[in-house]
Design a protein around this motif. Structure first.
Motif, short mmCIF file in Angstrom:
data_model
loop_
_atom_site.label_atom_id
_atom_site.label_comp_id
_atom_site.label_asym_id
_atom_site.label_seq_id
_atom_site.Cartn_x
_atom_site.Cartn_y
_atom_site.Cartn_z
N SER A 19 0.84 -1.20 0.00
CA SER A 19 0.00 0.00 0.00
C SER A 19 0.88 1.25 0.00
O SER A 19 1.94 1.27 0.61
CB SER A 19 -0.92 0.00 1.21
N PRO A 20 0.43 2.29 -0.70
CA PRO A 20 1.21 3.53 -0.73
C PRO A 20 1.01 4.35 0.54
O PRO A 20 0.10 4.08 1.33
CB PRO A 20 0.64 4.26 -1.94
N GLU A 21 1.86 5.35 0.70
CA GLU A 21 1.68 6.31 1.78
C GLU A 21 0.62 7.32 1.35
O GLU A 21 0.51 7.67 0.18
CB GLU A 21 3.00 7.04 2.04
N PHE A 22 -0.17 7.75 2.32
CA PHE A 22 -1.17 8.79 2.07
C PHE A 22 -0.84 9.99 2.94
O PHE A 22 -0.67 9.85 4.15
CB PHE A 22 -2.59 8.29 2.42
N ILE A 23 -0.76 11.15 2.30
CA ILE A 23 -0.56 12.40 3.03
C ILE A 23 -1.88 13.15 2.96
O ILE A 23 -2.38 13.45 1.87
CB ILE A 23 0.60 13.21 2.43
N ILE A 24 -2.45 13.41 4.12
CA ILE A 24 -3.77 14.01 4.23
C ILE A 24 -3.62 15.50 4.52
O ILE A 24 -2.99 15.87 5.51
CB ILE A 24 -4.60 13.35 5.37
N LYS A 25 -4.21 16.32 3.68
CA LYS A 25 -4.16 17.76 3.88
C LYS A 25 -5.54 18.28 4.27
O LYS A 25 -6.56 17.74 3.83
CB LYS A 25 -3.69 18.46 2.61
N ASN A 26 -5.55 19.32 5.10
CA ASN A 26 -6.79 19.98 5.52
C ASN A 26 -7.75 19.04 6.25
O ASN A 26 -8.97 19.12 6.08
CB ASN A 26 -7.49 20.63 4.32
N ASP A 60 -2.43 12.99 9.74
CA ASP A 60 -2.16 13.62 8.45
C ASP A 60 -1.27 12.75 7.56
O ASP A 60 -0.94 13.14 6.45
CB ASP A 60 -1.54 15.00 8.64
N ARG A 61 -0.91 11.55 8.04
CA ARG A 61 -0.06 10.67 7.25
C ARG A 61 -0.35 9.20 7.60
O ARG A 61 -0.26 8.81 8.76
CB ARG A 61 1.40 10.97 7.53
N ILE A 62 -0.66 8.43 6.58
CA ILE A 62 -0.83 6.98 6.75
C ILE A 62 0.39 6.35 6.08
O ILE A 62 0.61 6.53 4.89
CB ILE A 62 -2.12 6.47 6.08
N LYS A 63 1.17 5.63 6.85
CA LYS A 63 2.40 5.04 6.33
C LYS A 63 2.12 3.98 5.27
O LYS A 63 1.08 3.34 5.29
CB LYS A 63 3.21 4.42 7.46
N LYS A 64 3.11 3.79 4.39
CA LYS A 64 2.96 2.78 3.35
C LYS A 64 3.23 1.38 3.92
O LYS A 64 3.69 1.24 5.05
CB LYS A 64 3.89 3.06 2.17
N ASN A 65 2.91 0.38 3.11
CA ASN A 65 3.17 -1.02 3.44
C ASN A 65 2.41 -1.50 4.68
O ASN A 65 2.97 -2.09 5.59
CB ASN A 65 4.67 -1.27 3.59
N ILE A 66 1.11 -1.24 4.69
CA ILE A 66 0.26 -1.71 5.78
C ILE A 66 0.20 -3.23 5.71
O ILE A 66 -0.10 -3.79 4.65
CB ILE A 66 -1.15 -1.08 5.68
N PRO A 67 0.50 -3.91 6.81
CA PRO A 67 0.54 -5.38 6.77
C PRO A 67 -0.85 -5.99 6.64
O PRO A 67 -1.86 -5.38 7.00
CB PRO A 67 1.18 -5.75 8.11
N ALA A 68 -0.87 -7.22 6.15
CA ALA A 68 -2.12 -7.97 6.05
C ALA A 68 -2.63 -8.29 7.44
O ALA A 68 -1.87 -8.35 8.40
CB ALA A 68 -1.88 -9.26 5.27
N GLY A 69 -3.93 -8.50 7.53
CA GLY A 69 -4.54 -8.90 8.79
C GLY A 69 -5.88 -8.23 8.98
O GLY A 69 -6.13 -7.14 8.46
N LYS A 70 -6.73 -8.88 9.73
CA LYS A 70 -8.05 -8.31 10.02
C LYS A 70 -7.92 -7.06 10.89
O LYS A 70 -8.68 -6.12 10.75
CB LYS A 70 -8.92 -9.36 10.72
N SER A 71 -6.95 -7.07 11.79
CA SER A 71 -6.67 -5.95 12.66
C SER A 71 -5.23 -5.51 12.42
O SER A 71 -4.36 -6.35 12.22
CB SER A 71 -6.86 -6.39 14.12
N VAL A 72 -5.00 -4.19 12.44
CA VAL A 72 -3.66 -3.66 12.16
C VAL A 72 -3.16 -2.90 13.38
O VAL A 72 -3.46 -1.71 13.55
CB VAL A 72 -3.68 -2.74 10.92
N PRO A 73 -2.40 -3.57 14.28
CA PRO A 73 -1.93 -2.92 15.51
C PRO A 73 -1.15 -1.63 15.28
O PRO A 73 -1.31 -0.67 16.04
CB PRO A 73 -1.05 -3.98 16.16
N MET A 74 -0.34 -1.55 14.21
CA MET A 74 0.45 -0.34 13.96
C MET A 74 -0.43 0.87 13.61
O MET A 74 0.04 1.99 13.61
CB MET A 74 1.48 -0.57 12.85
N LEU A 75 -1.71 0.62 13.34
CA LEU A 75 -2.66 1.70 13.04
C LEU A 75 -3.80 1.70 14.05
O LEU A 75 -4.97 1.83 13.68
CB LEU A 75 -3.21 1.55 11.62
N GLY A 76 -3.48 1.55 15.31
CA GLY A 76 -4.51 1.60 16.35
C GLY A 76 -5.57 0.55 16.22
O GLY A 76 -6.73 0.76 16.56
#
Length: 143
Positions: A19-26, A60-76
């Motif tokens: 997955s790519p990185e997402f930079i969220i503005k505003n 404001d930023r979602i890191k790239k390379n989100i791991p597989a899984g039903k739950s993603v600990p690195m993203l709360g």
């Protein structure tokens, strides 16, 4: 990736399929969580879902390379539902020689969405519709 341009190979099924990185503005100060979908707009099945993830803590930023899984600990403990990737990101990989158009949509919501991790995009959107406070999309092509 710029809107309307070609997908970088690393984010596709013919590259690293990350997955790519997402930079969220505003981002609204009222946003509590974010969600992301990836759809194939050229697939015979209308808006075929490659990825759906929700309950990402507002940032404001979602890191790239989100791991597989039903739950993603690195993203709360964000939740990844059912898409082409089955609880994971699945990047573009159209049939050889065919160009497809893909759309990422990022949603900001005023709450967490409590649905099963076995939910699909339509279930997420139905539950989230009254809680979406912002959304933005970016489109790319790949062949």
């Amino acid at each position: 990736m710029d809107d309307g341009r070609k997908f970088p190979i690393e984010y596709t099924g013919r590259g690293q399929d990350i997955s790519p990185e997402f930079i969220i503005k505003n981002l609204s100060p009222n946003a509590k969580t974010l969600a992301v979908t990836l759809e194939d707009l050229s697939h015979p099945i209308k808006d075929f879902t490659h990825w759906v993830i929700w309950n990402i803590p507002a940032t404001d930023r979602i890191k790239k390379n989100i791991p597989a899984g039903k739950s993603v600990p690195m993203l709360g403990n964000a939740r990844q539902g059912i898409g082409y990737g089955l609880h994971r990101y699945a990047g573009p990989k159209p049939p050889k020689g065919k160009k497809h158009t893909y759309r990422f949509t990022v949603y900001s919501l005023d709450c967490e969405i409590n649905i099963s991790v076995n939910s699909m995009k339509r279930n997420f959107l139905k539950k989230a519709e009254r809680h979406i406070i912002q959304k933005g999309s970016i489109v790319g092509e790949f062949e």
